[in-house]
Motif scaffolding. Sequence first.
Motif, PDB file in Angstrom:
ATOM      1  N   ALA A   1       0.834  -1.196   0.000  1.00 24.99           N
ATOM      2  CA  ALA A   1       0.000   0.000   0.000  1.00 24.99           C
ATOM      3  C   ALA A   1       0.874   1.253   0.000  1.00 24.99           C
ATOM      4  CB  ALA A   1      -0.928  -0.008   1.207  1.00 24.99           C
ATOM      5  N   GLY A   2       0.486   2.219  -0.810  1.00 23.24           N
ATOM      6  CA  GLY A   2       1.259   3.439  -0.963  1.00 23.24           C
ATOM      7  C   GLY A   2       2.257   3.390  -2.098  1.00 23.24           C
ATOM      8  N   GLY A   3       2.469   2.212  -2.636  1.00 21.53           N
ATOM      9  CA  GLY A   3       3.423   2.037  -3.717  1.00 21.53           C
ATOM     10  C   GLY A   3       2.841   2.367  -5.078  1.00 21.53           C
ATOM     11  N   SER A   4       3.640   2.103  -6.103  1.00 15.25           N
ATOM     12  CA  SER A   4       3.259   2.436  -7.478  1.00 15.25           C
ATOM     13  C   SER A   4       3.488   1.245  -8.412  1.00 15.25           C
ATOM     14  CB  SER A   4       4.097   3.620  -7.989  1.00 15.25           C
ATOM     15  OG  SER A   4       3.868   4.776  -7.220  1.00 15.25           O
TER      16      SER A   4
ATOM     17  N   ASP B   1      -7.547  -1.433  -4.485  1.00 10.08           N
ATOM     18  CA  ASP B   1      -7.220  -1.402  -5.911  1.00 10.08           C
ATOM     19  C   ASP B   1      -6.898  -2.802  -6.442  1.00 10.08           C
ATOM     20  OD1 ASP B   1      -5.375   1.620  -5.327  1.00 10.08           O
ATOM     21  OD2 ASP B   1      -7.399   1.436  -6.161  1.00 10.08           O
ATOM     22  N   THR B   2      -6.790  -3.762  -5.539  1.00  9.49           N
ATOM     23  CA  THR B   2      -6.480  -5.133  -5.937  1.00  9.49           C
ATOM     24  C   THR B   2      -7.549  -5.681  -6.868  1.00  9.49           C
ATOM     25  OG1 THR B   2      -5.235  -5.598  -3.923  1.00  9.49           O
ATOM     26  CG2 THR B   2      -6.164  -7.484  -5.109  1.00  9.49           C
TER      27      THR B   2
ATOM     28  N   GLY C   1      -5.777  -9.521 -19.433  1.00 15.74           N
ATOM     29  CA  GLY C   1      -5.832  -9.143 -18.024  1.00 15.74           C
ATOM     30  C   GLY C   1      -4.500  -9.333 -17.335  1.00 15.74           C
ATOM     31  N   THR C   2      -4.233  -8.457 -16.386  1.00 16.53           N
ATOM     32  CA  THR C   2      -3.014  -8.560 -15.586  1.00 16.53           C
ATOM     33  C   THR C   2      -3.378  -8.302 -14.122  1.00 16.53           C
ATOM     34  OG1 THR C   2      -0.724  -7.776 -15.350  1.00 16.53           O
ATOM     35  CG2 THR C   2      -2.356  -6.131 -15.963  1.00 16.53           C
ATOM     36  N   GLN C   3      -2.855  -9.147 -13.250  1.00 13.14           N
ATOM     37  CA  GLN C   3      -3.211  -9.073 -11.834  1.00 13.14           C
ATOM     38  C   GLN C   3      -2.431  -7.977 -11.127  1.00 13.14           C
ATOM     39  OE1 GLN C   3      -5.500 -11.077  -9.923  1.00 13.14           O
ATOM     40  NE2 GLN C   3      -5.049  -9.511  -8.372  1.00 13.14           N
ATOM     41  N   VAL C   4      -3.150  -7.174 -10.379  1.00 10.90           N
ATOM     42  CA  VAL C   4      -2.547  -6.177  -9.496  1.00 10.90           C
ATOM     43  C   VAL C   4      -2.987  -6.505  -8.076  1.00 10.90           C
ATOM     44  CG1 VAL C   4      -2.523  -3.749  -8.811  1.00 10.90           C
ATOM     45  CG2 VAL C   4      -2.417  -4.373 -11.235  1.00 10.90           C
ATOM     46  N   THR C   5      -2.024  -6.704  -7.210  1.00  6.81           N
ATOM     47  CA  THR C   5      -2.312  -7.019  -5.816  1.00  6.81           C
ATOM     48  C   THR C   5      -1.610  -6.010  -4.921  1.00  6.81           C
ATOM     49  OG1 THR C   5      -2.483  -9.380  -6.325  1.00  6.81           O
ATOM     50  CG2 THR C   5      -2.214  -8.768  -4.013  1.00  6.81           C
ATOM     51  N   VAL C   6      -2.390  -5.354  -4.066  1.00  5.90           N
ATOM     52  CA  VAL C   6      -1.849  -4.346  -3.159  1.00  5.90           C
ATOM     53  C   VAL C   6      -2.018  -4.871  -1.740  1.00  5.90           C
ATOM     54  CG1 VAL C   6      -1.896  -1.951  -2.429  1.00  5.90           C
ATOM     55  CG2 VAL C   6      -2.545  -2.556  -4.778  1.00  5.90           C
ATOM     56  N   SER C   7      -0.906  -5.060  -1.067  1.00  2.00           N
ATOM     57  CA  SER C   7      -0.947  -5.585   0.301  1.00  2.00           C
ATOM     58  C   SER C   7      -0.983  -4.440   1.310  1.00  2.00           C
ATOM     59  CB  SER C   7       0.266  -6.469   0.557  1.00  2.00           C
ATOM     60  OG  SER C   7       1.449  -5.713   0.457  1.00  2.00           O
ATOM     61  N   SER C   8      -1.640  -4.691   2.421  1.00  2.00           N
ATOM     62  CA  SER C   8      -1.773  -3.650   3.451  1.00  2.00           C
ATOM     63  C   SER C   8      -0.630  -3.678   4.438  1.00  2.00           C
ATOM     64  CB  SER C   8      -3.099  -3.822   4.195  1.00  2.00           C
ATOM     65  OG  SER C   8      -3.174  -5.114   4.744  1.00  2.00           O
TER      66      SER C   8
END
Length: 119
Positions: free
Chosen positions: A14-17, A89-90, A112-119
Amino acid sequence: QVQLVESGGGLVQAGGSLRLSCTASETIFRLNSMGWYLQAPGKQRELVATITSDGSTNYADSVKGRFTISRDNAKNTVSLQMNSLKPEDTAVYYCNAHFNVWGQDRGYWGQGTQVTVSS
């Protein structure tokens, strides 16, 4: 047959790009709007951002100020710069492109491409 090839997904805190890119195969048909959509598990696909051939953009309210869509018309490429990412946003992100095919507007999707945002 039009093909859209995506790249750039992955895992980020989280907070990344992250930056997503999508390239449409060469074709004789005129490329109109391009965009990105996301689909979270158990939910419908929804708009993230779109950009027309002359550069006009449209964003979902949830990403305004954090995501930026851009395109390179010479390379048939659309990109999505995603900053200040949040766990919500995941999703799987899909590239979309509309072509003028013999006078009719036709839309195509990437794989499709997976985006995973960890907390």
